[in-house]
Motif scaffolding. Sequence first.
Motif, PDB file in Angstrom:
ATOM      1  N   LEU A   4       0.836  -1.205   0.000  1.00 41.77           N
ATOM      2  CA  LEU A   4       0.000   0.000   0.000  1.00 41.77           C
ATOM      3  C   LEU A   4       0.874   1.259   0.000  1.00 41.77           C
ATOM      4  O   LEU A   4       0.559   2.243  -0.676  1.00 41.77           O
ATOM      5  N   SER A   7       2.185   1.732  -3.428  1.00 40.66           N
ATOM      6  CA  SER A   7       1.120   2.230  -4.291  1.00 40.66           C
ATOM      7  C   SER A   7       0.878   3.728  -4.061  1.00 40.66           C
ATOM      8  O   SER A   7       0.699   4.491  -5.007  1.00 40.66           O
ATOM      9  N   ASP A 113      -8.186  10.367  -3.551  1.00 42.76           N
ATOM     10  CA  ASP A 113      -8.804   9.031  -3.591  1.00 42.76           C
ATOM     11  C   ASP A 113     -10.313   9.085  -3.428  1.00 42.76           C
ATOM     12  O   ASP A 113     -11.041   8.286  -4.008  1.00 42.76           O
ATOM     13  N   CYS A 116     -12.140  11.177  -6.633  1.00 43.72           N
ATOM     14  CA  CYS A 116     -12.307  10.428  -7.887  1.00 43.72           C
ATOM     15  C   CYS A 116     -12.829   9.013  -7.623  1.00 43.72           C
ATOM     16  O   CYS A 116     -13.033   8.251  -8.545  1.00 43.72           O
ATOM     17  N   ARG A 117     -13.036   8.671  -6.365  1.00 48.25           N
ATOM     18  CA  ARG A 117     -13.607   7.386  -5.929  1.00 48.25           C
ATOM     19  C   ARG A 117     -12.693   6.198  -6.222  1.00 48.25           C
ATOM     20  O   ARG A 117     -13.154   5.069  -6.250  1.00 48.25           O
ATOM     21  N   TYR A 118     -11.403   6.466  -6.421  1.00 47.98           N
ATOM     22  CA  TYR A 118     -10.491   5.353  -6.675  1.00 47.98           C
ATOM     23  C   TYR A 118     -10.440   4.420  -5.468  1.00 47.98           C
ATOM     24  O   TYR A 118     -10.190   3.221  -5.610  1.00 47.98           O
ATOM     25  N   ILE A 120     -12.577   2.973  -3.806  1.00 41.11           N
ATOM     26  CA  ILE A 120     -13.437   1.778  -3.799  1.00 41.11           C
ATOM     27  C   ILE A 120     -12.770   0.604  -4.529  1.00 41.11           C
ATOM     28  O   ILE A 120     -13.146  -0.541  -4.322  1.00 41.11           O
ATOM     29  N   ASN A 121     -11.768   0.893  -5.354  1.00 47.35           N
ATOM     30  CA  ASN A 121     -11.035  -0.197  -6.014  1.00 47.35           C
ATOM     31  C   ASN A 121     -10.122  -0.936  -5.033  1.00 47.35           C
ATOM     32  O   ASN A 121      -9.771  -2.090  -5.248  1.00 47.35           O
ATOM     33  N   ILE A 122      -9.699  -0.239  -3.998  1.00 45.80           N
ATOM     34  CA  ILE A 122      -8.685  -0.770  -3.081  1.00 45.80           C
ATOM     35  C   ILE A 122      -9.287  -1.231  -1.756  1.00 45.80           C
ATOM     36  O   ILE A 122      -8.878  -2.258  -1.201  1.00 45.80           O
ATOM     37  N   ALA A 123     -10.263  -0.447  -1.256  1.00 43.91           N
ATOM     38  CA  ALA A 123     -10.716  -0.615   0.134  1.00 43.91           C
ATOM     39  C   ALA A 123     -11.113  -2.050   0.494  1.00 43.91           C
ATOM     40  O   ALA A 123     -10.784  -2.532   1.579  1.00 43.91           O
ATOM     41  N   GLY A 124     -11.791  -2.732  -0.408  1.00 42.20           N
ATOM     42  CA  GLY A 124     -12.241  -4.088  -0.105  1.00 42.20           C
ATOM     43  C   GLY A 124     -11.103  -5.074   0.104  1.00 42.20           C
ATOM     44  O   GLY A 124     -11.273  -6.119   0.734  1.00 42.20           O
ATOM     45  N   HIS A 125      -9.938  -4.732  -0.419  1.00 41.20           N
ATOM     46  CA  HIS A 125      -8.799  -5.650  -0.338  1.00 41.20           C
ATOM     47  C   HIS A 125      -8.000  -5.477   0.951  1.00 41.20           C
ATOM     48  O   HIS A 125      -7.033  -6.194   1.184  1.00 41.20           O
ATOM     49  N   ILE A 288     -16.922   3.466   3.426  1.00 44.14           N
ATOM     50  CA  ILE A 288     -15.996   3.991   2.420  1.00 44.14           C
ATOM     51  C   ILE A 288     -16.782   4.732   1.346  1.00 44.14           C
ATOM     52  O   ILE A 288     -16.367   5.788   0.876  1.00 44.14           O
ATOM     53  N   ALA A 289     -17.889   4.162   0.943  1.00 38.69           N
ATOM     54  CA  ALA A 289     -18.680   4.791  -0.133  1.00 38.69           C
ATOM     55  C   ALA A 289     -20.167   4.719   0.197  1.00 38.69           C
ATOM     56  O   ALA A 289     -20.582   3.945   1.027  1.00 38.69           O
TER      57      ALA A 289
ATOM     58  N   ALA B  51     -19.640  -5.599  -1.041  1.00 36.75           N
ATOM     59  CA  ALA B  51     -18.224  -5.355  -1.348  1.00 36.75           C
ATOM     60  C   ALA B  51     -17.413  -4.985  -0.111  1.00 36.75           C
ATOM     61  O   ALA B  51     -16.185  -4.855  -0.190  1.00 36.75           O
ATOM     62  N   LEU B  53     -17.738  -2.134   1.452  1.00 35.33           N
ATOM     63  CA  LEU B  53     -17.501  -0.689   1.446  1.00 35.33           C
ATOM     64  C   LEU B  53     -18.450   0.043   2.390  1.00 35.33           C
ATOM     65  O   LEU B  53     -18.212   1.183   2.752  1.00 35.33           O
ATOM     66  N   PHE B  75     -13.595 -10.224   1.226  1.00 34.34           N
ATOM     67  CA  PHE B  75     -13.837  -9.055   0.379  1.00 34.34           C
ATOM     68  C   PHE B  75     -12.738  -8.865  -0.679  1.00 34.34           C
ATOM     69  O   PHE B  75     -12.972  -8.234  -1.697  1.00 34.34           O
ATOM     70  N   SER B  76     -11.551  -9.400  -0.385  1.00 28.72           N
ATOM     71  CA  SER B  76     -10.451  -9.230  -1.342  1.00 28.72           C
ATOM     72  C   SER B  76     -10.650 -10.106  -2.578  1.00 28.72           C
ATOM     73  O   SER B  76      -9.916  -9.979  -3.549  1.00 28.72           O
ATOM     74  N   GLY B  86     -14.047   4.314 -10.509  1.00 30.91           N
ATOM     75  CA  GLY B  86     -13.165   5.179  -9.713  1.00 30.91           C
ATOM     76  C   GLY B  86     -11.815   5.254 -10.404  1.00 30.91           C
ATOM     77  O   GLY B  86     -11.039   4.304 -10.340  1.00 30.91           O
ATOM     78  N   TYR B  88      -8.325   7.779 -11.764  1.00 29.20           N
ATOM     79  CA  TYR B  88      -7.557   9.026 -11.771  1.00 29.20           C
ATOM     80  C   TYR B  88      -7.550   9.515 -13.211  1.00 29.20           C
ATOM     81  O   TYR B  88      -6.908   8.919 -14.071  1.00 29.20           O
ATOM     82  N   MET B 102      -0.064  -2.546  -7.642  1.00 24.44           N
ATOM     83  CA  MET B 102       0.962  -2.336  -6.600  1.00 24.44           C
ATOM     84  C   MET B 102       0.364  -2.533  -5.220  1.00 24.44           C
ATOM     85  O   MET B 102       0.957  -3.178  -4.363  1.00 24.44           O
TER      86      MET B 102
END
Lengths: 289, 304
Positions: A4, A7, A113, A116-118, A120-125, A288-289, B51, B53, B75-76, B86, B88, B102
């Motif tokens: 993390l 990243s 983060d 742009c709501r990025y 939510i791509n990571i949080a679950g992991h 998170i969302a 999920a 979230l 969840f992973s 989401g 950038y 990463m």
Amino acid sequence: MFNLIKSECYKALHLRSVRVMFLIVLIFGLSSGFLLKTATTMTDSLSAEDAAQLAENLEGMPVEVRMGIYTPVDQSLVRNGAVDLGDLAMADLSGGMLALFVGILSALFVSADFSCRYIINIAGHVQGKAKLVIPKLLVLTGLIFVMFLLFHGADFLSARIAFGDILYVSDGARLMQYLGLQLLLHTAFGFVIAFLCFTVRSIAFDVTAGVLLASGLVSMAYRVTDIIAKHVFHVAQPDTGVISLSRAISEVMPAADASVMQRGLIIGCVYFAAAAGLSFVVMQRRDIA
Amino acid sequence: MDYILETRALSKRYGKTRAIDTVSLHVKKGAIYGLIGRNGAGKSTLLKMIAGLARPTEGSLQLFGSEAGDKGLAFSRIGVLIEHPGLYYNMSARENLTVKLMALGIREKDAADRLLETVGLRDTGKKSVKKFSMGMQQRLGIALALAGNPDLMLLDEPINGLDPQGIAEMRQILERLNREYGITIIISSHILEELAKVATDYGILHEGRLLEELTHQELLEKGGEHIELKTGDAPAACTVLEENGIAQYKVIDKDTIRIFERLTDSGNIAMAMANGHVPLLGIQVKNESLENYFLNLTGGAAHV
């Protein structure tokens, strides 16, 4: 956790907002030496009466009600025909200009983060959402450190060109101690803005808060608290502003008393730890969302 | 039954509003589960809880055979595309993927390229995502959801705003992911006709409650075909239908009538309309059973 952090570093290097902030700081640092040179030349050209009047006006103004970004320059910057690097650093830091940049950088980096709501791509992991806070704050600390280096590097370079050989270091150890303490205070300030970002999650609000807090907006709240303490609780000389982070940034100086430095250190550590701790709690508890 | 996801009386309250009300969902391994509901029915909230979230106010969920909680790894194994991707927007597609890869600790050098290949974005180079079309952004969202090789994908309105070609491409991608990679997919969409083309199972959500779960086969058995009649004078058309002994019909709007009987008799119905001097704009046998079934179940043709 290491992944993390990696990243977050990658993100910091590729975010345009971070690059733009560094560029602005670099430009400001490079122009700072010349601006100070111009300002000292102007104060030099003041008549003795005007200079005395100016000094009197500034002295009469309590520190805690000075709002806005300013650069405290007077004739004292040039003493015995020489300029101390410590005074130069103080002129830039105590006025809150770098705190302003730190506030905006923190808001842009931490809010990115969410806006742009990025996330939510990571949080679950990630097991335990609070773990998302640690890499973010670690990388933010690194960014503030780099910003400090960039600003002072550019500042000292431009000052060397502007002032020439009259620039000197009177006490290297004292200067490093001062810069270290200011770095702590600025990082703590960045963490406070980060906490607001984790809580509010609106980039517009967070950047505005960064600007207003760096401008000393909170000093008004302390003044109100003082008035209440004096008139309601009959405290003789209340001074709640003494715990303010922005006041600590403006009061900590290379030549300050040990007690002022000590207080600055305690305030920096307390804000640093409190903002980080509260950020963990907020992230753990909120969706998170 | 081998369920990959099972929720038990899952509920979510925001203040006094109950966004999700005791939902018990069952998703089989390998299914494409269509989640249907109107705007504000609670689809996104439900997907966010699945999920990890958003935290459920009450109830629990079982993922991949074990209880899912904050400490678990379940969840992973989920890839998400909720509401809109989401991303950038100042980064390229590859950079966006690299950030996630990463974070997940995936070190294979060609991982980003393989994911871009899967969604047909391999040749986007350094182009920033803000210059992508909506369809490309949605596909990148799918690629991000795929990073980490998920067993379950949650896709909330993935075809929203796409042009017909984009919708067809998205359908092909989802079918391939399900068929070739064995990924279970939960998908919500307003476009029920499209959903009916890919879904194997359905869950109908209405005002936060799960009204019914059914398989595609059950839907076909329950719904059936109908004749859609387009006319310029619906009341007169209804009179003609009734005069010809047709009682099972429904007026959808001022121009459209659906007939649920004598489905092979469309020629005679057209003739009867002509004889009755009813303007006929079109007549065809249709199989929009999902939309019809949904409208009947939730009570009317409001926005889906």
